[in-house]
Write an enzyme that holds these catalytic residues in place. Structure first.
Site, short mmCIF file in Angstrom:
data_model
loop_
_atom_site.label_atom_id
_atom_site.label_comp_id
_atom_site.label_asym_id
_atom_site.label_seq_id
_atom_site.Cartn_x
_atom_site.Cartn_y
_atom_site.Cartn_z
N ASN A 275 0.82 -1.22 0.00
CA ASN A 275 0.00 0.00 0.00
C ASN A 275 0.86 1.27 0.00
O ASN A 275 1.68 1.48 0.88
CB ASN A 275 -0.88 -0.03 1.28
CG ASN A 275 -2.04 0.93 1.21
OD1 ASN A 275 -2.29 1.55 0.19
ND2 ASN A 275 -2.76 1.05 2.32
N HIS B 98 -14.41 -4.72 11.64
CA HIS B 98 -14.11 -3.41 12.22
C HIS B 98 -15.37 -2.62 12.56
O HIS B 98 -16.19 -2.36 11.67
CB HIS B 98 -13.32 -2.55 11.23
CG HIS B 98 -12.03 -3.15 10.81
ND1 HIS B 98 -11.27 -2.62 9.80
CD2 HIS B 98 -11.34 -4.22 11.26
CE1 HIS B 98 -10.17 -3.34 9.64
NE2 HIS B 98 -10.19 -4.33 10.51
N ARG C 264 -13.02 -5.42 16.06
CA ARG C 264 -12.08 -4.37 16.45
C ARG C 264 -12.84 -3.07 16.62
O ARG C 264 -13.64 -2.71 15.72
CB ARG C 264 -11.00 -4.22 15.37
CG ARG C 264 -9.84 -3.37 15.78
CD ARG C 264 -8.89 -3.12 14.62
NE ARG C 264 -9.37 -2.04 13.77
CZ ARG C 264 -8.68 -1.51 12.76
NH1 ARG C 264 -7.48 -1.98 12.46
NH2 ARG C 264 -9.18 -0.54 12.03
N ASP D 237 -6.61 -1.40 17.93
CA ASP D 237 -5.35 -1.15 17.23
C ASP D 237 -4.85 0.24 17.61
O ASP D 237 -5.51 1.24 17.31
CB ASP D 237 -5.60 -1.25 15.71
CG ASP D 237 -4.33 -1.20 14.89
OD1 ASP D 237 -3.26 -0.92 15.46
OD2 ASP D 237 -4.42 -1.43 13.67
N GLU E 265 -3.34 -4.10 19.74
CA GLU E 265 -2.44 -4.25 18.58
C GLU E 265 -1.51 -3.05 18.42
O GLU E 265 -1.92 -1.90 18.63
CB GLU E 265 -3.30 -4.40 17.32
CG GLU E 265 -2.47 -4.54 16.05
CD GLU E 265 -3.31 -4.41 14.79
OE1 GLU E 265 -4.54 -4.51 14.87
OE2 GLU E 265 -2.71 -4.18 13.73
N GLU F 295 2.05 -6.52 11.58
CA GLU F 295 1.54 -6.43 10.20
C GLU F 295 2.58 -5.85 9.26
O GLU F 295 2.50 -6.06 8.05
CB GLU F 295 0.24 -5.61 10.15
CG GLU F 295 0.39 -4.15 10.51
CD GLU F 295 -0.93 -3.40 10.57
OE1 GLU F 295 -1.95 -4.01 10.95
OE2 GLU F 295 -0.94 -2.20 10.26
N ARG G 7 1.00 -10.73 13.77
CA ARG G 7 0.08 -10.21 12.74
C ARG G 7 0.62 -10.36 11.31
O ARG G 7 0.08 -9.78 10.38
CB ARG G 7 -0.17 -8.73 13.01
CG ARG G 7 -0.79 -8.45 14.35
CD ARG G 7 -2.29 -8.35 14.26
NE ARG G 7 -2.71 -7.27 13.41
CZ ARG G 7 -3.61 -7.39 12.44
NH1 ARG G 7 -4.18 -8.54 12.17
NH2 ARG G 7 -3.97 -6.33 11.72
N HIS H 40 -2.82 -10.04 9.38
CA HIS H 40 -3.32 -8.77 8.83
C HIS H 40 -4.25 -9.08 7.65
O HIS H 40 -3.94 -9.95 6.84
CB HIS H 40 -2.09 -7.99 8.36
CG HIS H 40 -2.32 -6.62 7.88
ND1 HIS H 40 -1.48 -6.02 6.99
CD2 HIS H 40 -3.27 -5.71 8.17
CE1 HIS H 40 -1.90 -4.79 6.75
NE2 HIS H 40 -2.99 -4.57 7.45
N ASP I 143 -6.34 -3.39 1.80
CA ASP I 143 -5.23 -3.25 0.84
C ASP I 143 -4.53 -4.59 0.58
O ASP I 143 -3.65 -4.67 -0.27
CB ASP I 143 -4.23 -2.18 1.28
CG ASP I 143 -3.74 -2.34 2.71
OD1 ASP I 143 -4.51 -2.07 3.64
OD2 ASP I 143 -2.58 -2.76 2.89
N GLU J 88 -7.91 -11.18 10.35
CA GLU J 88 -8.60 -9.90 10.11
C GLU J 88 -9.33 -9.95 8.78
O GLU J 88 -8.82 -10.51 7.80
CB GLU J 88 -7.57 -8.75 10.09
CG GLU J 88 -8.21 -7.38 9.89
CD GLU J 88 -7.19 -6.25 9.87
OE1 GLU J 88 -5.99 -6.53 9.63
OE2 GLU J 88 -7.59 -5.10 10.08
N TRP K 90 2.41 6.68 11.79
CA TRP K 90 1.09 6.33 11.28
C TRP K 90 0.91 4.85 11.19
O TRP K 90 1.45 4.00 11.63
CB TRP K 90 0.81 6.89 9.89
CG TRP K 90 -0.67 6.83 9.63
CD1 TRP K 90 -1.59 7.73 10.07
CD2 TRP K 90 -1.40 5.81 8.93
NE1 TRP K 90 -2.85 7.33 9.70
CE2 TRP K 90 -2.77 6.15 9.02
CE3 TRP K 90 -1.04 4.62 8.29
CZ2 TRP K 90 -3.77 5.37 8.45
CZ3 TRP K 90 -2.02 3.85 7.73
CH2 TRP K 90 -3.37 4.23 7.80
O1 KDG Z 1 -1.68 -0.45 4.54
C1 KDG Z 1 -1.74 -0.25 5.92
C2 KDG Z 1 -3.06 -0.73 6.46
O2 KDG Z 1 -3.36 -2.03 6.02
C3 KDG Z 1 -3.06 -0.70 7.97
O3 KDG Z 1 -2.89 0.62 8.39
C4 KDG Z 1 -4.34 -1.28 8.53
O4 KDG Z 1 -3.47 -1.27 10.76
C5 KDG Z 1 -4.19 -1.79 9.93
C6 KDG Z 1 -4.93 -3.00 10.30
O5 KDG Z 1 -4.73 -3.46 11.43
O6 KDG Z 1 -5.69 -3.49 9.48
MG MG Z 2 -3.07 -2.68 12.40
#
Ligand code: KDG
Ligand code: MG
Length: 400
Positions: A37, A122, A147, A208, A234, A260, A281, A310, A314, A337, A400
């Site tokens: 991504n 989610h 989540r 998360d 997470e 992840e 993850r 994960h 994406d 997930e 981020w």
């Molecule tokens: O590409 C990054 C996302 O897949 C991520 O930020 C999503 O943290 C995420 C999650 O737990 O699905």
């Molecule tokens: Mg995550």
């Protein structure tokens, strides 16, 4: 049998996906996901210019040897670009093997370890009311694990929460401003008090943190969430420093998940060996494919660490197909997930996997049971896109 053609298909049916397709002289083909991504074209170029020419002419039966050739032969090992490229080739080879043998992948991987893999979905909202309404909808739809994410008071934007406004320039990352750790830490226990009360005792609740806390802040948050019995917390801290998890562990019994963004077993070796986490993850697409993830899972199993791969949107429907087979066959997978893909993705990808009553099922088609329609993919050309970035209130760049 040998590989006659190897293609990279970059398409954007609602979001960008990078797909590898390997063709053989026997008319059988296989597909694999290589999506990274925000950095999709780097993987596409790595595949096109460097990795795929090495795969042409090889016997697709020799999956392990091809994996080792791509990993060791590059000299420059590991990293998300390299490992996503290797993963896509690896998954496509497993797909071919399953089709040649007339067997679904879960069968090749040792058969079923469970009747279905529990998924988590989610519940996300800009207010607690909106979040709890989504939680109730998902619970009614049969999800056993959810989540929960909600905007903390005083913040305009937060990861995974629907945006209030579009980026001023769509070609640049969307900048979140005003991330406030104190407001977040005060708010999250209140959110989970409401969520636990609304959901009852049986539902698994997850959260998360998205790499935003320091180890001691994470320990404090985990301790204050203990009474709400989370399934996991997470990415409480950025995980480049694996030893940081020792500090979190000293302060809380809330189960911890991370990984992840990990690409090889070396990214989690200390975390697993010292039992600093409960759930790993790592995904098939970013963890070097099925071949490498089998080794990661076996290593984690020794230390009683379970997997919760994960599965954000994406990760393409092809990765979800691979996950559906891998998860059902792998003894120490605890949860997967699941985030629905954009609707247009159905025009480009076909697949057999499904989510029924909160459980992921791989289907019984030979191989992966997933494919890409190359003509349809052409209708959705690549669109440059970035992940957002985060800044603290004083303008300092955050995680981020
Ligand atoms: O590409 C990054 C996302 O897949 C991520 O930020 C999503 O943290 C995420 C999650 O737990 O699905
Ligand atoms: Mg995550």
């Amino acid at each position: 049998m040998h590989v006659t053609a190897a293609k990279v298909i970059v398409s954007s049916p609602g979001r960008n996906y990078v797909t590898v397709k390997l063709e053989t002289d026997q008319g059988v083909h296989g597909v694999g996901d290589a999506t990274l991504n925000g950095r999709e074209l780097a993987v596409a170029a790595y595949l096109e210019k460097h990795a795929l020419p090495l795969v042409i002419g090889r016997d697709p039966a020799d999956i392990e040897d091809i994996w080792q050739m791509l990993y060791k032969g590059a000299y420059w090992r590991r990293g998300p670009v390299t490992m996503a490229a290797i993963a896509a080739v690896d998954v496509a080879l497993w797909d071919i093997k399953g089709k040649v043998l007339g067997t679904p992948l879960w069968d090749l991987l040792g058969g079923r370890s469970r009747t279905g893999t529990m998924v988590y979905s989610h519940a996300t909202g800009r207010t607690v009311g909106e979040t709890l309404a989504k939680l109730a909808d998902l619970q009614a739809a049969g999800y056993k694990a959810i989540r929960v994410q909600c905007l903390a008071p005083g913040m305009d934007e937060m990861y995974s929460i629907p945006r209030s406004k579009e980026p001023p320039d769509p070609r640049l990352p969307f900048v979140e401003s005003g991330w406030d750790t104190s407001a977040y830490l005060r708010f999250v226990p209140k959110l989970f008090a409401s969520a636990r009360e609304a959901a009852g005792d049986d539902l698994h609740l997850l959260h998360d943190v998205h790499h935003r806390l320091t180890p001691i802040e994470a320990g404090d948050l985990g301790r204050r969430l203990e009474e709400f019995r989370l399934f996991w917390l997470e990415d409480a801290v950025p995980a480049e420093l694996q030893a940081a998890f020792r500090i979190i562990r000293q302060h809380t019994t809330t189960p911890l998940a991370v990984g992840e963004v990990f690409n090889t077993v070396y990214d989690c070796e200390q975390l697993v060996r010292e039992q600093l986490i409960d759930y790993l993850r790592m995904s098939i697409v970013h963890g070097g494919g099925i071949s490498h993830m089998r080794k990661v899972a076996a290593f984690a199993e020794i230390y009683r660490v379970r997997l919760g791969p994960h599965g954000a949107a994406d990760l393409s429907p092809v990765t979800m197909a691979a996950a559906a087979h891998f998860d059902i066959a792998t003894h120490n997978v605890a949860v997967q997930e699941y985030a629905p893909h954009p609707e247009q993705a159905r025009e480009v990808f076909s697949y057999q996997w499904s989510v029924e009553d909160g459980y992921l099922q791989p289907g019984n088609a030979p191989g992966l049971g997933a494919d890409i329609d190359e003509q349809a993919a052409k209708r959705f050309p690549y669109e440059r896109d970035y992940l957002p970035v985060s800044r603290l209130a004083d303008g300092t760049m955050g995680s981020w």
